[in-house]
Scaffold this motif. Structure first.
Motif, PDB file in Angstrom:
ATOM      1  N   LYS A  44       0.824  -1.210   0.000  1.00 22.16           N
ATOM      2  CA  LYS A  44       0.000   0.000   0.000  1.00 22.16           C
ATOM      3  C   LYS A  44       0.860   1.262   0.000  1.00 22.16           C
ATOM      4  N   ALA A  45       2.042   1.171   0.605  1.00 23.52           N
ATOM      5  CA  ALA A  45       2.918   2.341   0.729  1.00 23.52           C
ATOM      6  C   ALA A  45       3.773   2.588  -0.508  1.00 23.52           C
ATOM      7  N   LEU A  46       3.732   1.684  -1.487  1.00 20.44           N
ATOM      8  CA  LEU A  46       4.533   1.889  -2.698  1.00 20.44           C
ATOM      9  C   LEU A  46       4.075   3.176  -3.387  1.00 20.44           C
ATOM     10  N   PRO A  47       4.960   4.134  -3.594  1.00 13.55           N
ATOM     11  CA  PRO A  47       4.548   5.422  -4.167  1.00 13.55           C
ATOM     12  C   PRO A  47       4.299   5.339  -5.669  1.00 13.55           C
ATOM     13  N   LYS A  48       3.359   6.149  -6.132  1.00 10.75           N
ATOM     14  CA  LYS A  48       3.111   6.247  -7.568  1.00 10.75           C
ATOM     15  C   LYS A  48       4.265   7.006  -8.214  1.00 10.75           C
ATOM     16  N   PRO A  49       4.821   6.509  -9.314  1.00 15.43           N
ATOM     17  CA  PRO A  49       5.967   7.192  -9.921  1.00 15.43           C
ATOM     18  C   PRO A  49       5.540   8.462 -10.641  1.00 15.43           C
ATOM     19  N   SER A  50       6.482   9.374 -10.782  1.00 11.19           N
ATOM     20  CA  SER A  50       6.227  10.521 -11.653  1.00 11.19           C
ATOM     21  C   SER A  50       6.152  10.021 -13.090  1.00 11.19           C
ATOM     22  N   VAL A  51       5.608  10.829 -13.979  1.00  7.52           N
ATOM     23  CA  VAL A  51       5.465  10.394 -15.373  1.00  7.52           C
ATOM     24  C   VAL A  51       6.839  10.122 -15.983  1.00  7.52           C
ATOM     25  N   ALA A  52       7.809  10.994 -15.684  1.00  8.33           N
ATOM     26  CA  ALA A  52       9.148  10.800 -16.246  1.00  8.33           C
ATOM     27  C   ALA A  52       9.784   9.516 -15.705  1.00  8.33           C
ATOM     28  N   ALA A  53       9.646   9.270 -14.393  1.00  8.90           N
ATOM     29  CA  ALA A  53      10.193   8.036 -13.819  1.00  8.90           C
ATOM     30  C   ALA A  53       9.490   6.820 -14.408  1.00  8.90           C
ATOM     31  N   TRP A  54       8.178   6.930 -14.611  1.00 10.16           N
ATOM     32  CA  TRP A  54       7.435   5.823 -15.224  1.00 10.16           C
ATOM     33  C   TRP A  54       7.944   5.547 -16.636  1.00 10.16           C
ATOM     34  N   GLN A 150      10.981   8.612  -8.852  1.00  8.50           N
ATOM     35  CA  GLN A 150      11.249  10.011  -9.148  1.00  8.50           C
ATOM     36  C   GLN A 150      12.504  10.097 -10.008  1.00  8.50           C
ATOM     37  N   THR A 151      12.665  11.227 -10.664  1.00  7.19           N
ATOM     38  CA  THR A 151      13.783  11.376 -11.588  1.00  7.19           C
ATOM     39  C   THR A 151      15.084  11.638 -10.829  1.00  7.19           C
ATOM     40  N   LEU A 152      16.199  11.475 -11.547  1.00  5.40           N
ATOM     41  CA  LEU A 152      17.519  11.678 -10.984  1.00  5.40           C
ATOM     42  C   LEU A 152      18.209  12.841 -11.690  1.00  5.40           C
ATOM     43  N   SER A 153      19.229  13.377 -11.045  1.00  6.06           N
ATOM     44  CA  SER A 153      20.028  14.428 -11.676  1.00  6.06           C
ATOM     45  C   SER A 153      21.460  14.285 -11.195  1.00  6.06           C
ATOM     46  N   ALA A 154      22.397  14.707 -12.036  1.00  8.87           N
ATOM     47  CA  ALA A 154      23.822  14.609 -11.710  1.00  8.87           C
ATOM     48  C   ALA A 154      24.501  15.921 -12.050  1.00  8.87           C
ATOM     49  N   ASP A 155      25.443  16.335 -11.180  1.00  7.25           N
ATOM     50  CA  ASP A 155      26.180  17.570 -11.434  1.00  7.25           C
ATOM     51  C   ASP A 155      27.563  17.309 -12.009  1.00  7.25           C
ATOM     52  N   GLY A 156      27.911  16.040 -12.224  1.00 13.68           N
ATOM     53  CA  GLY A 156      29.195  15.711 -12.805  1.00 13.68           C
ATOM     54  C   GLY A 156      30.325  15.619 -11.798  1.00 13.68           C
ATOM     55  N   VAL A 157      30.062  15.979 -10.537  1.00 10.62           N
ATOM     56  CA  VAL A 157      31.108  15.943  -9.505  1.00 10.62           C
ATOM     57  C   VAL A 157      30.718  15.014  -8.366  1.00 10.62           C
ATOM     58  N   ASP A 158      29.573  15.291  -7.737  1.00 10.17           N
ATOM     59  CA  ASP A 158      29.138  14.497  -6.590  1.00 10.17           C
ATOM     60  C   ASP A 158      28.388  13.243  -7.031  1.00 10.17           C
ATOM     61  N   THR A 159      28.290  12.294  -6.123  1.00  7.27           N
ATOM     62  CA  THR A 159      27.522  11.078  -6.386  1.00  7.27           C
ATOM     63  C   THR A 159      26.040  11.420  -6.515  1.00  7.27           C
ATOM     64  N   VAL A 160      25.360  10.742  -7.412  1.00  2.00           N
ATOM     65  CA  VAL A 160      23.938  10.991  -7.624  1.00  2.00           C
ATOM     66  C   VAL A 160      23.152  10.630  -6.371  1.00  2.00           C
ATOM     67  N   ASP A 161      22.278  11.531  -5.947  1.00  2.26           N
ATOM     68  CA  ASP A 161      21.460  11.314  -4.751  1.00  2.26           C
ATOM     69  C   ASP A 161      20.310  10.374  -5.089  1.00  2.26           C
ATOM     70  N   LEU A 162      20.294   9.206  -4.476  1.00  2.00           N
ATOM     71  CA  LEU A 162      19.261   8.200  -4.736  1.00  2.00           C
ATOM     72  C   LEU A 162      18.240   8.112  -3.609  1.00  2.00           C
TER      73      LEU A 162
END
Length: 331
Positions: A44-54, A150-162
């Protein structure tokens, strides 16, 4: 709770068309065994994905080879960055731009086949997520899991926040940790320790072996350790990639600006065409109004003429009857 059971249910849910997720999640929770209350709550707690994540999840299900190709490219880019190969990094950045553009088109196609159109904004989010896939191994595993919410983003330096990006974090394998291979060239400390231990074991041996051992130990101690990139060198490599990304962003911005200007011209033309059509419509409506008035006038005149004709007909009948009466009287 059985994490494997939750993962299996989640994989089925996140592979469904976007609009079917909520109903399917409710049905899956109800179908859970009554004894597995914790599993039911987790479903029941599984979140609905954003359209981009889907859309990215749809690619992991229906076009996994595209994601695998991007993941392989990411590994090659990280290897080039670690070795400070600026030429290879530039070439791989160009390859990434090409692959990302093709992958976004694939995401659009897959999403449309499963009942959802992708807008320009969502396509941008998909591209950022796929770019993050190439940034580090953890992001690649998350994207390829098919469980993004949800979508991800990277700045090219730090590890991607998951954090919060995956529905079942335990289903995504952790990134591998590189372990340096020290067996081929031992460090000086290790060599010295080995020599000491060997010396303890061979105290009973004749002293004639010591001269032979000393040069070997000295050579091992003097063997330089493999040089690893300094923090400055890594930062320079990251800066080179960031500049490549900046140039790409500038190119995309110029392209979008050109598209915006073209759209502006098209809007202006349509406005003029709309004005012309409205003027023609107004003229047609005025002509229609005049025609209706003319029709009403003609109808009224026709009725009046019909009444006059009817009256004249009655007068003619009366006149004829009078003539007949007068004729009969003379006879």
């Amino acid at each position: 709770m059985d994490d494997k059971a939750l993962t299996a249910i989640a994989l089925d849910l996140y592979a469904l068309p976007f609009d079917e997720f909520m109903a399917a999640r409710t049905a899956a929770a109800k179908a859970s065994p009554s004894s597995a209350k914790e599993l039911m709550a987790a479903v029941k707690a599984l979140p609905k994905p954003s359209v981009a994540a889907w859309a990215v999840n749809m690619m992991s299900v229906h076009e996994p080879a595209v994601l695998a190709q991007l993941a392989d490219l990411g590994q090659r880019m990280r290897a080039a960055q670690a070795s400070l190969d600026a030429g290879a990094l530039r070439e791989l950045s160009r390859e990434r731009r090409t692959l990302l553009a093709a992958a976004v088109d694939t995401a659009r196609s897959v999403a449309e086949r499963h009942g959802r159109a992708i807008s320009a904004t969502i396509a941008t989010d998909v591209e950022q997520t796929l770019r993050a896939l190439t940034a580090d191994e953890g992001a690649a595993a998350a994207v390829q899991s098919g469980l993004l919410v949800q979508t991800l983003s990277a700045d090219g330096v730090d590890t991607v926040d998951l954090d919060g990006a995956v529905a079942v974090p335990g289903a995504v394998p952790p990134p591998r940790t590189a372990v340096p291979n020290t067996a081929a060239v031992p460090t000086a400390a290790a060599a010295e320790q080995n020599a000491q231990e060997q010396g303890k074991r061979t105290t009973a041996e004749p002293a004639r072996r010591q001269p032979a051992d000393q040069p070997r130990l000295k050579a091992v101690r003097e063997t330089p350790r493999p040089a690893s990139p300094s923090a400055l060198e890594k930062a320079k490599a990251a800066l080179a990639e960031a500049r490549e990304a900046e140039a790409e962003s500038a190119r995309l911005a110029a392209e979008r600006q050109g598209q915006s200007e073209e759209a502006e011209v098209e809007v202006a033309e349509l406005i003029l065409e709309t004005r012309d059509l409205r003027a023609r419509l107004k003229t047609a409506e005025e002509e229609l109004d005049r025609a209706r008035k003319q029709q009403a006038t003609s109808a009224a005149e026709a009725k009046q003429a019909a009444r006059a004709a009817e009256k004249a007909q009655r007068s003619a009948v009366l006149a004829q009857e009078r003539v007949l009466r007068l004729g009969n009287t003379r006879d």
